[in-house]
Design a protein around this motif. Structure first.
Motif, PDB file in Angstrom:
ATOM      1  N   ASP A 415      79.224  71.893  64.154  1.00 52.67           N
ATOM      2  CA  ASP A 415      77.789  72.005  63.905  1.00 52.67           C
ATOM      3  C   ASP A 415      77.120  72.731  65.063  1.00 52.67           C
ATOM      4  OD1 ASP A 415      76.726  70.113  66.003  1.00 52.67           O
ATOM      5  OD2 ASP A 415      77.945  68.679  64.866  1.00 52.67           O
ATOM      6  N   SER A 416      75.876  73.105  64.852  1.00 53.34           N
ATOM      7  CA  SER A 416      75.090  73.761  65.910  1.00 53.34           C
ATOM      8  C   SER A 416      73.978  72.832  66.363  1.00 53.34           C
ATOM      9  CB  SER A 416      74.508  75.081  65.395  1.00 53.34           C
ATOM     10  OG  SER A 416      73.700  74.849  64.247  1.00 53.34           O
ATOM     11  N   GLY A 417      74.330  71.567  66.529  1.00 52.66           N
ATOM     12  CA  GLY A 417      73.336  70.571  66.917  1.00 52.66           C
ATOM     13  C   GLY A 417      73.100  70.522  68.410  1.00 52.66           C
ATOM     14  N   THR A 418      72.642  69.373  68.860  1.00 54.25           N
ATOM     15  CA  THR A 418      72.275  69.230  70.274  1.00 54.25           C
ATOM     16  C   THR A 418      73.466  68.892  71.155  1.00 54.25           C
ATOM     17  OG1 THR A 418      71.721  66.906  69.838  1.00 54.25           O
ATOM     18  CG2 THR A 418      69.935  68.517  69.689  1.00 54.25           C
ATOM     19  N   GLY A 419      74.620  68.577  70.552  1.00 56.68           N
ATOM     20  CA  GLY A 419      75.802  68.256  71.351  1.00 56.68           C
ATOM     21  C   GLY A 419      75.832  66.797  71.797  1.00 56.68           C
ATOM     22  N   ILE A 420      76.957  66.409  72.381  1.00 52.33           N
ATOM     23  CA  ILE A 420      77.173  65.030  72.827  1.00 52.33           C
ATOM     24  C   ILE A 420      77.568  65.066  74.294  1.00 52.33           C
ATOM     25  CG2 ILE A 420      78.490  62.904  72.438  1.00 52.33           C
ATOM     26  CD1 ILE A 420      79.032  63.909  69.596  1.00 52.33           C
ATOM     27  N   SER A 421      76.987  64.197  75.086  1.00 55.64           N
ATOM     28  CA  SER A 421      77.289  64.175  76.519  1.00 55.64           C
ATOM     29  C   SER A 421      78.719  63.696  76.764  1.00 55.64           C
ATOM     30  CB  SER A 421      76.303  63.270  77.261  1.00 55.64           C
ATOM     31  OG  SER A 421      76.387  61.944  76.783  1.00 55.64           O
ATOM     32  N   GLU A 422      79.254  64.072  77.911  1.00 59.51           N
ATOM     33  CA  GLU A 422      80.649  63.799  78.239  1.00 59.51           C
ATOM     34  C   GLU A 422      80.938  62.306  78.317  1.00 59.51           C
ATOM     35  OE1 GLU A 422      84.473  65.169  78.823  1.00 59.51           O
ATOM     36  OE2 GLU A 422      82.677  66.399  78.527  1.00 59.51           O
ATOM     37  N   ASP A 423      80.019  61.518  78.808  1.00 58.00           N
ATOM     38  CA  ASP A 423      80.271  60.089  78.977  1.00 58.00           C
ATOM     39  C   ASP A 423      80.304  59.339  77.652  1.00 58.00           C
ATOM     40  OD1 ASP A 423      77.597  60.719  78.683  1.00 58.00           O
ATOM     41  OD2 ASP A 423      76.914  58.863  79.637  1.00 58.00           O
ATOM     42  N   ILE A 424      79.768  59.928  76.605  1.00 59.08           N
ATOM     43  CA  ILE A 424      79.766  59.288  75.283  1.00 59.08           C
ATOM     44  C   ILE A 424      80.998  59.695  74.468  1.00 59.08           C
ATOM     45  CG2 ILE A 424      78.513  59.135  73.080  1.00 59.08           C
ATOM     46  CD1 ILE A 424      75.941  59.353  74.588  1.00 59.08           C
ATOM     47  N   SER A 462      82.644  68.903  72.587  1.00 61.55           N
ATOM     48  CA  SER A 462      81.201  69.138  72.435  1.00 61.55           C
ATOM     49  C   SER A 462      80.636  69.789  73.681  1.00 61.55           C
ATOM     50  CB  SER A 462      80.483  67.810  72.157  1.00 61.55           C
ATOM     51  OG  SER A 462      79.094  68.016  71.957  1.00 61.55           O
ATOM     52  N   THR A 463      79.610  70.592  73.463  1.00 56.35           N
ATOM     53  CA  THR A 463      78.846  71.206  74.554  1.00 56.35           C
ATOM     54  C   THR A 463      77.379  70.884  74.336  1.00 56.35           C
ATOM     55  OG1 THR A 463      80.445  73.020  74.700  1.00 56.35           O
ATOM     56  CG2 THR A 463      78.308  73.329  75.765  1.00 56.35           C
ATOM     57  N   VAL A 464      76.787  70.219  75.307  1.00 57.15           N
ATOM     58  CA  VAL A 464      75.382  69.815  75.183  1.00 57.15           C
ATOM     59  C   VAL A 464      74.503  71.055  75.008  1.00 57.15           C
ATOM     60  CG1 VAL A 464      73.457  68.669  76.340  1.00 57.15           C
ATOM     61  CG2 VAL A 464      75.771  67.739  76.541  1.00 57.15           C
ATOM     62  N   GLY A 465      73.661  71.035  73.972  1.00 61.41           N
ATOM     63  CA  GLY A 465      72.771  72.145  73.688  1.00 61.41           C
ATOM     64  C   GLY A 465      73.373  73.227  72.827  1.00 61.41           C
ATOM     65  N   VAL A 466      74.662  73.139  72.534  1.00 64.03           N
ATOM     66  CA  VAL A 466      75.337  74.178  71.739  1.00 64.03           C
ATOM     67  C   VAL A 466      75.844  73.607  70.414  1.00 64.03           C
ATOM     68  CG1 VAL A 466      77.243  75.816  71.647  1.00 64.03           C
ATOM     69  CG2 VAL A 466      75.980  75.472  73.785  1.00 64.03           C
TER      70      VAL A 466
END
Length: 483
Positions: A415-424, A462-466
Motif C-alpha cells: 500500500d501507499s499508506g503512512t507506514g509502520i514504525s520499526e518498534d511496532i 515498511s517505510t514510514v511515510g511511504v
C-alpha cells in the motif's frame, strides 16, 4: 514360574545376606580356633569384606571391614603372636592385604553405588519424558530395549524384544516406514530419524519418534542405539490447537463478512443487473416484426454467463462463512488471488483505492485450503485499504503482485499508506496486538497460523511515510495425474 520368582527374591533378600555373613563369620571362628593357620582366617575375612561390599550399604560395609581388621588384630594379640618374629611378619602381611582389599572394595562400592544412582536417575528421566532406549544389531537382527520402551510398545517387561514384536505394534499404514528404517540400518547410514504410528490391541493409536546412531562393537558388528519417544500427547495437543485455531479463523471470517457486506451486495447485484438487462434485450429481439434469433441467443448466453457468475460469488461467500474441516487441494495460486480481489472491488472503490494486479505466476500450483488462503488475502487487502484512509496528498495505490521464487509461490500486497514504525513491526503478528481503535488484534495472528499450517511463511516490511508491504510464500506442488 511364581516359585522361581519367589526363590530368586528369597536368595536376593537382606535376610539371606545376613545368614551368609553369619555363616562366613562362623567359619572364620572355627578355622581360627581349630586350625593352626594364619592365612585361612584372612582369606575368610577378605571373603566377608567382598560379600559386604556387594550386599550392604557403605556404612554397614565399613563396619564389617573394620570389625574384621579388629578381630584379626585381637586374635593376634590374644594368641601372643607378637612374641614370634615370623608371626609378626605374617600378621603384618595379612593386615596389609585385608586393608588394601577393603580400600579397593570401598572404591568399587562407591563407583557401583554411583552407577546405580545414575541408572535410577536415567530410568526415572525416561519414564517422566516417555522416552525409551532401543538397540539393534544388524547382522543378527537382535533387538534390545529399556523398560520404558517396553511400556511404550505395551509389552510385559520380561518379554524378549524382537523385530516381529515391533512390526506387530506398528500401524499397518506405517509398516513401510519401519521397513525403511531397517533398510537404512543395513546400509549403515549415520543417522536415522523417523516418526510413525503404533496400533495398540484395543485400537488406540500412538505417535512415536525415533532417532538412532550406529556404534561399532569390538567384534566388528554394527549396533544402532537410539531413543524412542512417545509423542502422542504432543500430537493430540497440536490437533486440539489446530481445531481451536480453525474455529477462531471461522469467527474471524464471519466478522469480516460484516465489513464486506457492501462489497458482497455489489458483487451479487452486478451480475443480476446484467441478467435483467440481457433478458430485456432478448425480449426486444424476439418481439420485433422479424425476430432476430441470433441476437436473442447471444442475450440468453449473457444471461447464463452472469447467472453462473452470481452463483460463483454466492458459493464463495458461503464457503467463507461456513465452518468446515480443512480441505487441502491443488489450486492455481493466481486464481485464488484474483478471486479474492474480485470480492474486494467494491470495498477498494469505496476507499478510493486504485488496485494494480500483476499476476506473475500463471502456472504456479499450491496445495492448500482455498477458503483459508482467500481469508489471508482478503485480510491483507482490508488492512491495506484502511492504512491508506488518511492519505490525501498522493494516489491511494494498492499493488498486488504474484511471483515464483525458489520453488515457492509468493504474494506481495503493498500500500501507499503512512507506514509502520520499526518498534511496532516486530509485534504485528502477535495475538491481540492491534493499532486500530476497535480492532481485536487477531487478524494477522490468524493469517500467520494459516500460512504456517500450509508450510509457508509471512513477513512485512515498511517505510514510514511511504507505505507497507506484506509478503507470504507457500511451497509449490506438482499436479498429480488423477487431478
Amino acid at each position: 514360574m511364581s516359585i522361581i520368582k519367589r526363590c530368586k527374591k528369597l536368595f536376593l533378600s537382606d535376610a539371606m545376606a545376613w545368614l551368609a555373613a553369619i555363616a562366613v563369620g562362623s567359619m572364620i571362628f572355627i578355622t581360627n580356633s581349630m586350625l593352626n593357620m594364619d592365612v585361612a582366617p584372612t582369606l575368610l575375612y577378605i571373603t566377608l569384606v567382598f560379600m559386604s561390599a556387594n550386599i550392604f550399604s557403605i556404612p554397614v560395609f565399613l563396619t564389617v571391614a573394620i570389625s574384621c581388621i579388629g578381630f584379626l588384630t585381637v586374635s593376634f594379640i590374644v594368641e601372643e603372636g607378637y612374641r614370634d618374629q615370623k608371626l609378626i611378619a605374617g600378621f603384618v602381611r595379612c593386615l596389609i592385604a585385608l586393608t588394601t582389599i577393603t580400600l579397593l572394595a570401598l572404591r568399587s562400592k562407591r563407583a557401583s553405588d554411583s552407577l546405580r544412582r545414575k541408572e535410577a536417575f536415567f530410568l526415572g528421566a525416561q519414564k517422566l519424558s516417555h522416552t525409551g532406549s532401543i538397540g539393534l544389531i544388524i547382522d543378527t537382527h537382535t533387538v534390545s530395549w529399556s523398560e520404558e520402551s517396553a511400556r511404550i510398545f505395551e509389552y510385559p517387561l520380561d518379554v524378549t524384544p524382537t523385530l516381529a514384536l515391533i512390526r506387530a505394534r506398528t500401524h499397518p499404514d506405517d509398516l513401510h516406514i519401519v521397513e525403511r528404517v531397517f533398510e537404512k540400518a543395513a546400509l549403515r547410514e549415520s543417522l536415522i530419524e523417523v516418526e510413525h504410528r503404533l496400533l495398540m490391541p484395543d485400537g488406540r493409536i500412538k505417535f512415536v519418534q525415533m532417532s538412532a546412531n550406529p556404534l561399532f562393537n569390538p567384534h566388528g558388528r554394527i549396533e544402532y542405539v537410539g531413543a524412542l519417544m512417545d509423542v502422542t500427547a504432543s500430537r493430540q495437543s497440536e490437533e486440539a490447537l489446530f481445531h481451536s485455531q480453525a474455529k477462531l479463523a471461522h469467527v474471524t471470517r464471519v466478522t469480516s463478512m460484516g465489513e464486506l457486506a457492501a462489497s458482497i451486495a455489489h458483487e451479487i447485484n452486478q451480475p443480476l443487473a446484467a441478467v435483467i438487462t440481457s433478458g430485456e434485450s432478448c425480449k426486444r429481439w424476439i418481439n420485433r416484426e422479424e425476430p432476430n434469433l441470433e441476437e436473442a441467443r447471444r442475450s440468453l448466453d449473457r444471461i447464463i454467463q452472469n447467472s453462473c457468475r452470481a452463483s460463483e460469488v454466492i458459493a464463495c461467500i458461503r464457503a467463507l462463512s461456513r465452518q468446515s474441516d480443512v480441505q487441502r487441494k491443488t489450486e492455481v495460486f493466481d486464481d485464488i488471488v484474483s478471486d479474492s480481489l474480485t470480492l474486494m472491488q467494491h470495498d477498494t472503490s469505496n476507499h478510493q483505492v486504485r488496485p494494480h494486479l500483476q499476476l506473475g505466476a500463471p502456472e504456479a500450483l499450491v496445495k492448500g485450503d482455498r477458503v483459508q488462503l482467500q481469508q489471508v488475502i482478503i485480510n491483507l487487502i482490508i488492512n491495506a485499504c484502511q492504512a491508506m484512509a488518511n492519505v490525501h496528498d498522493r494516489p491511494r495505490t494498492l499493488r498486488i503482485h504474484t511471483s515464483v521464487q525458489d520453488d515457492e509461490a509468493v504474494l506481495e500486497v503493498a500500500d501507499s499508506g503512512t507506514g509502520i514504525s520499526e518498534d511496532i513491526l516486530a509485534s504485528l503478528f502477535d495475538p491481540f496486538f492491534t493499532t486500530k481503535q476497535n480492532g481485536l488484534g487477531m487478524g494477522l495472528s490468524i493469517c500467520r497460523s494459516i500460512i504456517e499450517f500450509h508450510g509457508g511463511r509471512i513477513w512485512v516490511s515498511s517505510t514510514v511515510g511511504v507505505g507497507t508491504q506484506f509478503f507470504f510464500a507457500i511451497p509449490l506442488t506438482a499436479l498429480r495425474h488423477d487431478e
